[in-house]
Enzyme design. Structure first.
Site, short mmCIF file in Angstrom:
data_model
loop_
_atom_site.label_atom_id
_atom_site.label_comp_id
_atom_site.label_asym_id
_atom_site.label_seq_id
_atom_site.Cartn_x
_atom_site.Cartn_y
_atom_site.Cartn_z
N HIS A 97 37.46 47.26 57.55
CA HIS A 97 38.82 47.18 57.00
C HIS A 97 38.90 47.99 55.72
CE1 HIS A 97 36.51 43.72 55.57
NE2 HIS A 97 37.17 43.82 54.44
N HIS A 99 40.99 48.36 52.27
CA HIS A 99 41.91 47.66 51.36
C HIS A 99 42.82 48.69 50.68
CE1 HIS A 99 39.48 43.80 50.79
NE2 HIS A 99 38.53 44.59 51.27
P1 5GP Z 1 35.80 42.19 52.16
O1 5GP Z 1 35.10 41.52 51.03
O2 5GP Z 1 35.17 41.87 53.48
O3 5GP Z 1 36.00 43.66 51.93
O4 5GP Z 1 37.28 41.60 52.16
C1 5GP Z 1 37.77 40.69 53.08
C2 5GP Z 1 39.23 40.46 52.74
O5 5GP Z 1 39.82 39.75 53.81
C3 5GP Z 1 39.45 39.61 51.47
O6 5GP Z 1 40.26 40.34 50.56
C4 5GP Z 1 40.12 38.35 51.99
O7 5GP Z 1 41.07 37.82 51.11
C5 5GP Z 1 40.74 38.82 53.29
N1 5GP Z 1 40.87 37.76 54.30
C6 5GP Z 1 39.92 36.86 54.65
N2 5GP Z 1 40.37 36.04 55.63
C7 5GP Z 1 41.65 36.43 55.89
C8 5GP Z 1 42.64 35.95 56.80
O8 5GP Z 1 42.45 35.00 57.58
N3 5GP Z 1 43.84 36.59 56.80
C9 5GP Z 1 44.09 37.64 55.95
N4 5GP Z 1 45.32 38.19 56.03
N5 5GP Z 1 43.18 38.12 55.09
C10 5GP Z 1 41.96 37.52 55.04
#
Ligand code: 5GP
Ligand code: ZN
Length: 121
Positions: A97, A99
């Site tokens: 993903h 951001h």
């Molecule tokens: P990472 O640390 O993996 O780059 O970021 C994961 C992101 O996914 C975080 O910013 C977190 O808030 C978001 N996230 C986690 N679970 C969910 C969810 O169920 N729905 C949405 N819309 N975002 C999520």
């Protein structure tokens, strides 16, 4: 992929505040935003991270990121935009993903629902 949170969001099994989708990507608001309009772009197909993702899909994600950045700037009046993609120990969700994190000189914190309404109106 079984038991992957973002695969479940991509196939609609788990709801999300989606602002754009096509055959390849889904774009939706982060549930725990760093700032108003914090958005995630995911490929609908499961790829773990930058090493795993196909180059074509990667290129498409960045093409869409440009469009979404413009929409967020226009709708939310943000002053800047960070593009962040975590891998390895700093990646919580192991489905690629990107951001998009708006930056504001000054912002009043809004709920995700309020931000969604502003973007979609
Ligand atoms: P990472 O640390 O993996 O780059 O970021 C994961 C992101 O996914 C975080 O910013 C977190 O808030 C978001 N996230 C986690 N679970 C969910 C969810 O169920 N729905 C949405 N819309 N975002 C999520
Ligand atoms: Zn997945």
């Amino acid at each position: 992929m079984d038991n992957c949170l973002f695969c479940k969001i991509a196939n609609g099994e788990i709801p999300s505040k989606s602002i754009y989708e096509d055959d390849i990507v889904l774009v939706f608001l982060d549930i725990n935003p760093n700032s108003n309009g914090h958005t995630l772009i995911i490929p609908k197909k499961h790829y773990k991270d930058i090493d795993d993702i196909d180059d074509d899909v990667y290129a498409h994600i960045f093409k869409i990121a440009k469009k979404i950045k413009s929409i967020l700037i226009q709708k939310l009046n943000c002053d800047g935009m960070q593009l962040v993609q975590n891998n390895g120990s700093c990646q919580d969700v192991k489905h690629y993903h990107l951001h998009l994190i708006p930056h504001y000189e000054k912002q009043d914190i809004l709920s995700v629902d309020e931000v969604y309404e502003k973007i979609m109106r």
